[in-house]
Structure formats: C-alpha cells, structure tokens
Motif scaffolding. Structure first.
Motif, PDB file in Angstrom:
ATOM      1  N   UNK A  82      35.259  78.662  21.968  1.00  0.00           N
ATOM      2  CA  UNK A  82      35.777  79.537  20.917  1.00  0.00           C
ATOM      3  C   UNK A  82      36.145  78.752  19.651  1.00  0.00           C
ATOM      4  N   UNK A  83      36.438  77.462  19.797  1.00  0.00           N
ATOM      5  CA  UNK A  83      36.785  76.624  18.642  1.00  0.00           C
ATOM      6  C   UNK A  83      35.579  75.861  18.093  1.00  0.00           C
ATOM      7  N   UNK A  84      34.430  76.010  18.730  1.00  0.00           N
ATOM      8  CA  UNK A  84      33.228  75.277  18.312  1.00  0.00           C
ATOM      9  C   UNK A  84      32.781  75.785  16.934  1.00  0.00           C
ATOM     10  N   UNK A  85      32.298  74.915  16.041  1.00  0.00           N
ATOM     11  CA  UNK A  85      31.920  75.335  14.685  1.00  0.00           C
ATOM     12  C   UNK A  85      30.549  76.033  14.630  1.00  0.00           C
ATOM     13  N   UNK A  86      30.453  77.161  15.304  1.00  0.00           N
ATOM     14  CA  UNK A  86      29.173  77.902  15.338  1.00  0.00           C
ATOM     15  C   UNK A  86      28.693  78.275  13.950  1.00  0.00           C
ATOM     16  N   UNK A  87      29.642  78.592  13.051  1.00  0.00           N
ATOM     17  CA  UNK A  87      29.275  79.046  11.702  1.00  0.00           C
ATOM     18  C   UNK A  87      28.442  78.035  10.935  1.00  0.00           C
ATOM     19  N   UNK A 122      30.839  83.632  21.454  1.00  0.00           N
ATOM     20  CA  UNK A 122      30.003  84.015  20.309  1.00  0.00           C
ATOM     21  C   UNK A 122      30.289  85.447  19.867  1.00  0.00           C
ATOM     22  N   UNK A 123      30.407  86.347  20.835  1.00  0.00           N
ATOM     23  CA  UNK A 123      30.597  87.757  20.469  1.00  0.00           C
ATOM     24  C   UNK A 123      32.021  88.044  19.999  1.00  0.00           C
ATOM     25  N   UNK A 124      33.016  87.416  20.646  1.00  0.00           N
ATOM     26  CA  UNK A 124      34.413  87.757  20.342  1.00  0.00           C
ATOM     27  C   UNK A 124      34.981  86.959  19.169  1.00  0.00           C
ATOM     28  N   UNK A 125      34.508  85.726  18.952  1.00  0.00           N
ATOM     29  CA  UNK A 125      35.057  84.945  17.830  1.00  0.00           C
ATOM     30  C   UNK A 125      34.169  85.016  16.587  1.00  0.00           C
ATOM     31  N   UNK A 126      32.865  85.210  16.772  1.00  0.00           N
ATOM     32  CA  UNK A 126      31.957  85.275  15.614  1.00  0.00           C
ATOM     33  C   UNK A 126      31.439  86.672  15.339  1.00  0.00           C
ATOM     34  N   UNK A 127      31.645  87.575  16.302  1.00  0.00           N
ATOM     35  CA  UNK A 127      31.123  88.930  16.125  1.00  0.00           C
ATOM     36  C   UNK A 127      29.609  88.990  16.212  1.00  0.00           C
ATOM     37  N   UNK A 128      29.019  88.037  16.945  1.00  0.00           N
ATOM     38  CA  UNK A 128      27.559  87.997  17.062  1.00  0.00           C
ATOM     39  C   UNK A 128      27.075  88.909  18.180  1.00  0.00           C
ATOM     40  N   UNK A 129      25.788  89.230  18.118  1.00  0.00           N
ATOM     41  CA  UNK A 129      25.149  90.001  19.184  1.00  0.00           C
ATOM     42  C   UNK A 129      24.382  89.045  20.082  1.00  0.00           C
TER      43      UNK A 129
END
Length: 373
Positions: A82-87, A122-129
């Motif tokens: 959840x803290x990973x810099x996916x963005x 990914x879905x809960x912290x970034x709102x991704x599908x």
C-alpha cells in the motif's frame, strides 16, 4: 519523466538461449548487459526499455524492475504494497493484472494469497481496476522473503511482430527463429534458404535482418500505457530508425503445400520483404541449389511428436540429407527438431549440439553444420 532514473531491465528468453541473446544485446549497444537464468539484465532508463522492445529480436519480453522490499508474512506484504510508489509507473485509468511467483525459501509461499494482497493495494490505495485480460501486468517474485516487483513492458510476447496473419501447423516463433539464425552465424550478409518454409518465419526473419528492419516497428507495446510513457519521444525514436536497406542476397522458401506458400507470400508481403524473397511450391526432393553464393539452409521439419507418423519421417529426413549433400556443397545447415534419431537419418556432418530448448511444450535442439563438402 526523469529519464536519468536507472533501474534493472530484464529481457526474458527460453532457458538455454541466454548466451545468444546476450550476444545480440551487446551488439545493439545496451549498457553492460549480463547473462542470468532465463534472460539478460542491464541497468537502463525508460527510453532503453522502449528501445529494447523495438530492436531486440530474440527476447520474449522486456521487464522493468520497479522496486522491491522484504516481507515475511501476508500482513507485512499488504502494508508495504500500500505504501509502494505505484504512481511513478502505473496510471489509475489503465487496468492491470497481477502475477505472483514464490519459492520455498520464502515465508510467503501462497502465490494466490499474495496476489490478492497486491491487487487490494492497487484497487484500494490507487483506485485502479484489476482485470484478468488487462494489457499491463505487474509481476511479483518472492525470493527468500524479498518481494521484487516488475512491470511487463511488452504486453503481447515479442514474437508477435505485427505482420504474420497466416500460420500453418507448428509455426516457429519469430524470436526463436532469430536466435537460431544467430546461433548459426547469420549476420544478414548471405542468402538463406528454407526448403520446408511453412509460413515463412526463417526466411522473413533473415530478410528483415538483412534489410535492417526493427522487429517491433509494426506493433504496439504495454509501455505505451504506463505513466512513464512519452509519446513524442517514442515517435522520434521510431522516426530515427535507419531506412530499409535493399538486401544484397535473395531469401528462398519452398514447401510442397500450396497453402503454406500462400501463407508465406502473405506474411512476406505484410512484413515488407517480399521483393527479396523467392517462393516456390516444390517438394524437398525437387529443391535445387540457387545460383550464386552459398549461404545458410535453415529447416524446421516435421517431428513425430507434433506432426505426422514418425516412421514416415525417417524417409523424409533421409531425403533432406541426400538433397543437401549432393546439391548444396559450401552451404551451412541448421535443423531444429526434437528427435536425434531423425537427425541421424540425414547422415549430415552435424557439430556437437547445445542445450535443448522448450518450443511449444516440446524440447527441441538446433543441429548445425560447417559448410558442406
């Protein structure tokens, strides 16, 4: 985009072909590449990711290593994911899928449970599908409690060059064909002949190499849907490709099957190399040596495990050997097959063989000769 940021880039290849891929990557000028199990790695930036997808003929995929952390249990994986810099790499509007592999040295051994934790992050912290058919794939490898994240920048496997519409039975993948040609010493400066050409893969790859055409020029890639993508820089990279060269030699393909020849003609035309190719519907026994310089004969003949009755194939391989020994003096030969007994039936002077390679679930080897007497 900070193009100076460098990270590990991993080019995958079927095990056994890593040395040939390493040779290609070095020749293309990528920085300090190193061979590893199942591929080749080097440090680079995103523009080198694009360039690898565009130019490397032998790689199956190009993976970008986007980060890692240690995790000893699923709750820790969940928290750190959840803290990973996916963005930095992923876009919120582009669906992803997650693939996880683990090994016995890790406390987290259940790949499915690990995949669920990353998907939730990914879905809960970034709102991704998250979608099973997404074009972008995040790969997590958990090795000795180290969670290593990569993104598959290729999308569809790189053997899908974007031109082959027509295939027959047991097609040779373009990436494998390129590596087998390279293993036989082919550099683009001699004719290549395939007397059982099927849909024309060996012939077309050889003609493309001779013409200096980039293998990825006609297709799209998953990296085009990442946050790191710069469309203008990518278009410039493609615009800077050298113009197509007219090959000095012809590329010969023949097959006894009229449908195979029709497929090969369609594929060579689509690839833009038909003008350099000579295609004929003839059986191997009627195959004459082309006029001009000797070159390389490349064959992916039927093998009993895949096509046809093995007993009937001994006569076919014997005929191949007879034609090549009597008509192709000075030519080198490369044959890809799964059966050493069939190879012996050719009575050709093959050099010691290397490692067997996975090809569509079968183990095949490349058998090659020096110039025939």
């Amino acid at each position: 985009m900070n193009d100076e940021h460098r990270f590990e880039i991993f080019l995958t290849v079927p095990p056994g072909l890593e040395p040939i891929l390493l040779q290609e990557v070095k020749e293309l000028g990528f920085p300090d590449p190193k061979q590893s199990v199942g591929g080749v790695t080097f440090e680079g930036n995103w523009s080198e990711v694009w360039r690898a997808n565009l130019l490397v003929r032998g790689a199956t995929r190009v993976l970008a290593r986007i980060g890692s952390f240690r995790a000893f249990h699923l709750a820790q994986l969940d928290k750190r994911a959840r803290k990973f810099p996916w963005n930095d790499v992923l876009r919120k509007d582009v669906p992803v899928r997650v693939e996880v592999t683990t090994n016995k040295k890790s406390k987290i051994y259940h790949a499915g449970a690990a995949s669920q934790r990353v998907e939730r992050a990914l879905t809960e912290t970034m709102g991704m599908q998250v979608a099973a058919d997404a074009d972008v794939t995040v790969k997590l490898r958990i090795d000795d409690n180290n969670c290593i994240f990569s993104v598959d920048t290729s999308g569809e496997p790189l053997h899908k060059r974007g031109y082959k519409a027509a295939v027959g039975k047991a097609p040779m993948r373009e990436t494998l064909a390129a590596l087998f040609l390279k293993s036989c010493g082919y550099t683009g400066h001699e004719p290549v002949l395939d007397p059982m050409c099927g849909s024309g893969t060996f012939m077309i790859e050889a003609a493309e190499i001779a013409a200096g055409l980039a293998p990825g020029r006609e297709r799209s890639f998953a990296f085009e849907k990442l946050a790191t993508f710069d469309a203008q820089a990518w278009q410039q990279m493609k615009a800077d490709l050298p113009p197509m060269q007219v090959p000095a030699h012809r590329f010969w393909g023949s097959d006894r099957n009229v449908g195979a020849i029709e497929n090969a003609i369609a594929n060579a035309t689509s690839a833009g190399v038909f003008e350099s190719c000579v295609l004929q519907q003839i059986a191997i026994s009627d195959r004459e040596r082309p006029e001009g310089d000797p070159g390389l004969v490349m064959i992916n003949p039927p093998y009993g495990a895949r096509i046809g009755n093995k007993k009937l194939l001994f006569a076919l391989y014997a005929a191949v050997g007879q034609v090549l020994k009597t008509r192709f003096s000075g030519w080198r030969v490369g044959i890809v097959t799964s059966d050493a007994q069939l190879v012996r039936a050719t009575q050709l002077p093959f050099l010691p063989t290397g490692t067997s390679i996975d090809h569509g679930g079968l183990r095949v080897k490349l058998y090659k000769t020096d110039p025939l007497p």
